[in-house]
Design an enzyme around this catalytic site. Structure first.
Site, PDB file in Angstrom:
ATOM      1  N   ILE A   1     -38.988 -24.093   8.358  1.00  0.00           N
ATOM      2  CA  ILE A   1     -38.265 -24.426   7.134  1.00  0.00           C
ATOM      3  C   ILE A   1     -39.256 -24.612   5.979  1.00  0.00           C
ATOM      4  CG2 ILE A   1     -36.226 -25.390   8.244  1.00  0.00           C
ATOM      5  CD1 ILE A   1     -37.438 -28.135   8.002  1.00  0.00           C
TER       6      ILE A   1
ATOM      7  N   PHE B   1     -39.178 -36.263   8.697  1.00  0.00           N
ATOM      8  CA  PHE B   1     -40.090 -35.863   9.760  1.00  0.00           C
ATOM      9  C   PHE B   1     -41.327 -36.757   9.739  1.00  0.00           C
ATOM     10  CE2 PHE B   1     -37.737 -31.916   9.122  1.00  0.00           C
ATOM     11  CZ  PHE B   1     -37.515 -31.492  10.428  1.00  0.00           C
TER      12      PHE B   1
ATOM     13  N   TYR C   1     -44.564 -33.799  15.777  1.00  0.00           N
ATOM     14  CA  TYR C   1     -43.526 -34.244  14.840  1.00  0.00           C
ATOM     15  C   TYR C   1     -42.386 -34.911  15.594  1.00  0.00           C
ATOM     16  CZ  TYR C   1     -40.651 -30.392  16.517  1.00  0.00           C
ATOM     17  OH  TYR C   1     -39.918 -29.562  17.323  1.00  0.00           O
TER      18      TYR C   1
ATOM     19  N   PHE D   1     -33.236 -35.791  16.306  1.00  0.00           N
ATOM     20  CA  PHE D   1     -32.711 -34.502  16.750  1.00  0.00           C
ATOM     21  C   PHE D   1     -33.754 -33.635  17.435  1.00  0.00           C
ATOM     22  CE2 PHE D   1     -33.706 -34.109  12.190  1.00  0.00           C
ATOM     23  CZ  PHE D   1     -34.625 -33.078  12.197  1.00  0.00           C
ATOM     24  N   ASP D   2     -35.050 -33.994  17.288  1.00  0.00           N
ATOM     25  CA  ASP D   2     -36.081 -33.190  17.956  1.00  0.00           C
ATOM     26  C   ASP D   2     -37.404 -33.931  17.885  1.00  0.00           C
ATOM     27  OD1 ASP D   2     -37.212 -31.097  19.319  1.00  0.00           O
ATOM     28  OD2 ASP D   2     -37.381 -29.764  17.588  1.00  0.00           O
TER      29      ASP D   2
ATOM     30  N   TYR E   1     -32.408 -26.972   6.199  1.00  0.00           N
ATOM     31  CA  TYR E   1     -31.503 -25.928   6.687  1.00  0.00           C
ATOM     32  C   TYR E   1     -30.354 -25.615   5.736  1.00  0.00           C
ATOM     33  CZ  TYR E   1     -34.113 -26.585  10.982  1.00  0.00           C
ATOM     34  OH  TYR E   1     -35.129 -26.659  11.900  1.00  0.00           O
TER      35      TYR E   1
END
Length: 300
Positions: free
Chosen positions: A250, A292, A220, A230-231, A276
């Site tokens: 999540i 994502f 991902y 962010f990731d 979140y």
């Protein structure tokens, strides 16, 4: 509802915008001997009666010759820094609830209570905190924000819940429009499902979709709507594994990955309640819809 003090962690200093007439501190005693001082009195306001619920700002400290040792402060906790107690009949000489029962809305006061009585009898802790001696006095600074009957309290809770529900609905509608606009900007026509989840399939997979309880391996890359990454497991070169439907990720992931076949790539759009929510998570601001790009590698 518990008749004991509802204790909340403390973060900051005591502060309360009192209304009413400023007075020089009046040193008083309740009939049972609890010492208190009225620091500011709000003339003509509602006075506490047994059974009322009191919303108040409070801190308390052990007063020592060298310095005061703050133990608790409510200002950054609970309902805007307020804590809730119920005014009950006092159960021992020097009970803080007796002094609280002398106060009115808008009053501020300082109340003195023996440490051993408060912790063991009021809070019902098995023993005193190690830094407090049994014969020491605790000094409470109290600001009465509101007095409510049980019926008024229940109505207040219901009103607040209805307000929060309406705010969440408005927020989700806004986020769904933002997500829809994001996919349109990418040339993708995608509609949300019943949960508000967007899935734009990019490449086909094969086989059966995973069911809850299966351990899935996923690549991902996560971004905000403005493209801020962010990731990414892709950047790390290692797929991420989790048990589907076990609440390890999540909610949007549990829902979205379950709709993919092994090998399939897709773009997931999640409103914040599937991500979140109101929590800020590192570079992810609170109430952020997320994107994502995912690929279900395999599952077992």
């Amino acid at each position: 509802m518990s008749k004991q003090l509802v204790l909340i962690s403390f973060l900051a200093v005591f502060l309360f915008p009192f209304r009413g007439m400023d007075l020089q501190a009046q040193k008083l005693k309740t009939p049972e001997g609890t010492e208190y001082e009225i620091l500011r009195h709000n003339d003509g306001s509602r006075k506490a009666v047994t059974g009322d619920f009191m919303l108040m700002f409070v801190n308390y400290a052990v007063k020592r010759s060298d310095k005061d040792s703050i133990i608790f402060n409510s200002i950054a906790n609970g309902e805007g820094g307020k804590m809730l107690i119920q005014i009950t009949e006092s159960t021992y000489k020097g009970d803080i609830t007796e002094a609280l029962g002398q106060l009115s809305e808008g009053d501020s006061a300082r109340i003195a209570v023996r440490a051993d009585s408060f912790f063991i009898k009021s809070v019902q802790t098995p023993q005193l905190p190690p830094f407090v001696k049994s014969n020491e006095m605790l000094y409470f600074n109290v600001g009465v924000a509101e007095l409510l009957s049980e019926a008024e309290l229940q109505q207040k809770i219901q009103n607040e819940q209805a307000k929060q529900k309406a705010e969440m609905l408005t927020l989700k509608e806004k986020e769904l429009e933002q997500l829809k606009a994001y996919f349109v900007s990418k040339g993708l026509q995608v509609s949300p499902d019943e949960n508000g989840l967007f899935i734009a399939r990019q490449s086909e997979g094969s086989g059966e979709m995973p069911v809850n309880g299966k351990k899935v391996q996923v690549h991902y890359t996560g971004t905000l709507l403005d493209g801020t990454k962010f990731d990414s497991s892709v950047d790390r070169g290692t797929p991420f594994s989790f048990v589907l439907g076990a609440g390890q990720v999540i909610k949007g992931w549990d829902l979205g990955i379950a709709k993919l076949k092994p090998g399939e790539k897709a773009i997931l759009g999640l409103p914040s309640d599937l991500a979140y929510g109101a929590r800020a998570m590192g570079p992810i601001p609170a109430n952020s819809p997320l994107i994502f790009e995912v690929q279900l590698i395999s599952y077992e």
